[in-house]
Design an enzyme around this catalytic site. Sequence first.
Site, short mmCIF file in Angstrom:
data_model
loop_
_atom_site.label_atom_id
_atom_site.label_comp_id
_atom_site.label_asym_id
_atom_site.label_seq_id
_atom_site.Cartn_x
_atom_site.Cartn_y
_atom_site.Cartn_z
N GLN A 11 16.62 33.68 -9.62
CA GLN A 11 17.10 32.34 -8.96
C GLN A 11 16.28 32.11 -8.00
OE1 GLN A 11 20.63 32.47 -6.36
NE2 GLN A 11 21.87 31.59 -8.18
N GLU B 171 0.68 -1.33 0.06
CA GLU B 171 0.03 0.01 -0.08
C GLU B 171 0.75 1.30 -0.10
OE1 GLU B 171 -3.07 0.25 3.05
OE2 GLU B 171 -3.04 2.45 2.72
N ARG C 254 5.85 33.32 -18.42
CA ARG C 254 5.50 34.60 -17.48
C ARG C 254 6.61 35.58 -17.41
NH1 ARG C 254 1.72 38.18 -15.70
NH2 ARG C 254 2.17 38.82 -13.73
#
Length: 389
Positions: free
Chosen positions: A282, A245, A271
Amino acid sequence: MDFALTPEQRDLRERVIRFARDELGAKAAEHDRDESFDRDGWKACAEFGVLGWPVPAEYGGSGHDPLTTIIACEALGYGCADNGLAFAVDNHLWACVIYLLRHGSPQQRARFLPGLVDGTLIGAHALTEPETGSDMLSLTTTAQRDGDAYVIDGAKCFISNGTVADLYVLFARTARSGPAQQALSAFLLPRDTPGLEVRRAISKAGLRGTPMGELRLTGCRLPAENLLGAEGAGYRVFTSVIEWERGFMAAGQVGRLQRLLETSVAYANDRTQFGVPIGAFQAVSHRLADLRVNLELARLMLYKVGWLKREGRIALLEASILKLFAGESLLEGALAAMRVHGARGYVADLPIEREVRDALAAPTFGGTSDIQRTIIAGLTGLPEGSHGA
Ligand SMILES: Cc1cc2nc3c(=O)[nH]c(=O)nc-3n(C[C@H](O)[C@H](O)[C@H](O)COP(=O)(O)OP(=O)(O)OC[C@H]3O[C@@H](n4cnc5c(N)ncnc54)[C@H](O)[C@@H]3O)c2cc1C
């Protein structure tokens, strides 16, 4: 050591991504808003073969080896924009089907696996209780033997797929005294068992396409043939399956991390502020470099878990490391994506805010990050902690 995927694994990966992009997730925002289960998506997953990836052909599955299965699950997490649907599939496979594969009798497998593979049955895992979370050995739901049946009384909560499931792998106390590790048993509990009531749907912050439910068991009479493994072996059953799991549910998270990284890199290159792409700053590029580092490390540990299970080896330590690292990395990565997208990451026009909500629970379900650290510490030679749920 060979890190290359085989041509078959590469082909499967590409086919799964194409399938997930083309046929799943188009209504992710709707399912998130309405907290509705995507039955069409579920059916499409069944038809594509997703629900049978780890299941042998005799039950209708494709019988992929564990490493190949992990690669396919990662691809599903990457390609499927509806994290809620992917999480429902994960719970079905890695908290229900896997129990039958590891511990089901031939009769139990023949009875339930074909339906779980063709999607007519939905699986769930009922362990957590109102008073019992991480400390599973203290659970209070009881199962008392009465002739050819067990009579089960108690309550379960936070059950993923809980309101839509047809079969629950349920844990209950069968012994009142003796060692705690031998007091629990696991059961296969069909939805239509008299005395089982799905009490309510639980609303939640994220993964809202996976319906979460609460169960009440009142004099619930379950035939003894539905005992999974031996009576008193519930804890052993749980601990032998939990590495599957924890390990395999991380696959989808690694896929989601890759998607978050790619979306964020594209945005950071597109952008512009102060006359340059924001990725040139940075502060932004390092944030995404960190995401890349976490992605690569999580994937390495993911494939190691897949390889260990393919080789038939124990992966308890590796699955806990992976669960901890992938879950925390996903949350960190989703928050990084939100920061990179500025206000657009916060508003609902883009799916980033949903990705953040979907990532919030990753350090909690399947055993919290704290519990994973306790397990890792115990397996590193420090005083033994609880293996917890
Ligand atoms: C999205 C989601 C899906 C889930 N799906 C299922 C499901 O399908 N089936 C199911 O049975 N359950 C499910 N759960 C429940 C989940 O397994 C539990 O939330 C989890 O085991 C923790 O239990 P708890 O929430 O009661 O927290 P608690 O155990 O009460 O813990 C609360 C806090 O205390 C910390 N803590 C507790 N004990 C220790 C310790 N020994 N050492 C250090 N810190 C500790 C925890 O890390 C946590 O921060 C789900 C939960 C979520 C959020």
